[in-house]
Design an enzyme around this catalytic site. Sequence first.
Site, mmCIF file in Angstrom:
data_model
loop_
_atom_site.group_PDB
_atom_site.id
_atom_site.type_symbol
_atom_site.label_atom_id
_atom_site.label_comp_id
_atom_site.label_asym_id
_atom_site.label_seq_id
_atom_site.Cartn_x
_atom_site.Cartn_y
_atom_site.Cartn_z
ATOM 1 N N SER A 1 77.178 127.535 28.350
ATOM 2 C CA SER A 1 78.227 128.530 28.144
ATOM 3 C C SER A 1 79.537 128.022 28.719
ATOM 4 O O SER A 1 79.548 127.370 29.774
ATOM 5 C CB SER A 1 77.843 129.848 28.827
ATOM 6 O OG SER A 1 78.940 130.749 28.841
ATOM 7 N N ASP B 1 75.217 150.179 20.082
ATOM 8 C CA ASP B 1 75.935 148.938 20.360
ATOM 9 C C ASP B 1 75.523 147.821 19.412
ATOM 10 O O ASP B 1 76.357 147.165 18.780
ATOM 11 C CB ASP B 1 75.700 148.503 21.806
ATOM 12 C CG ASP B 1 76.280 149.479 22.811
ATOM 13 O OD1 ASP B 1 76.969 150.424 22.389
ATOM 14 O OD2 ASP B 1 76.035 149.292 24.016
#
Length: 388
Positions: free
Chosen positions: A66, A170
């Site tokens: 990441s 969501d």
Amino acid sequence: MKNTLHQEFNKIFNKEADNAYFSPGRVNLIGEHIDYNGGLVMPCAITFGTYLLTSPNDDGVFRFRSLNFAEKQDVPLQKSYVKKGEHWFNFPIGVINSFVTEGHELKGLDMLFYGDIPIGSGLSSSASIEVVTSFALNDIFSSGYSKLDLVKLSKSVENNFIGVNCGIMDQFAVAFGEKNKALMLNCDTLDYEAVDSNLGDYVLAIINTNKPRKLAESKYNERVQECHTALTALQQELNINHLCDIDTETLKKYQHLITDAVVLKRAKHVIEENDRVKLAASALANNDLAAFGKLMYASHDSLRDLYEVSGIELDTVAEYSKTNPNVAGARMTGAGFGGCAIALVKGDAFEDYSKGVTEYYTDKIGYPPSVYSSLIGNGVGLLNVAVS
């Protein structure tokens, strides 16, 4: 952005990425604390989100990297996985776990994630990661899931692997979002309508209060229980399964059944908010942003006074917004007790609004909020691999 990500992928893995994907975050425009009451919500995808670049490897290993976190992890392909610690890579590992335990054959994959959603802001960074991972795996390995299957799988990861008791809104919003459209979603049936939501001269301002939401989980569970108490009381005379099965007029007729004043306040918010979502859909479809803005303010007032999940930070944002002539409407969004508020702000006045709300908020609260401008964007999808 894409150019930079491809360069970073090459630098980290010493090869080119084969595929690139994007999954947005989301805000809920109106319809708060409705998802667990079987009613209507109106989320939309935003233009912040999670990017994922991938390339297969012959090592039978999932490599997680990441650009947001220094932590990295290499995980061999196996029959099942368990969550370890509180690391960011638990989200994609949870998705992989669902694929392999449901019998899908996967192979090694090098994966680079980058997100520009503010962490901890309540804009669904976790759902964004889950959905982009499940979409990518489904695409790369031809697993045959529908988009709705991926939504349900991602929600299951959040509930059962990560251990967070969220609803489906969501994941649904980040998967099914459409540019310039809000999704009027029935949380009971999962039927939805894409409502035209052309903001015209306006942009969506997202105001992160930067307050940690420590109270949210306990208060959330408390509100769920209060709604259940209200429902049980109404079921003495009404054949309903959810609070949102009735409208405001019906509640007035039967509210005598709810003897606890606090529980009645909770039920009033839920049922009136559900009605507001229907009115909001009509206002947006008719391009009446003034009417929609008034409904946003009404929603915030109800969340503050009847549901009591706001707080001085969120109220301060709404309070300032009402004084600014370039704002059509504003409200808290999400669970409350911190997190984010949203406002409809004229695009050419956004910088002035951002400066004004920051000064007003800082003066009252003691530290600044973070203010972002977004449009209503598309849901999860494959990006062109070619660098642009």
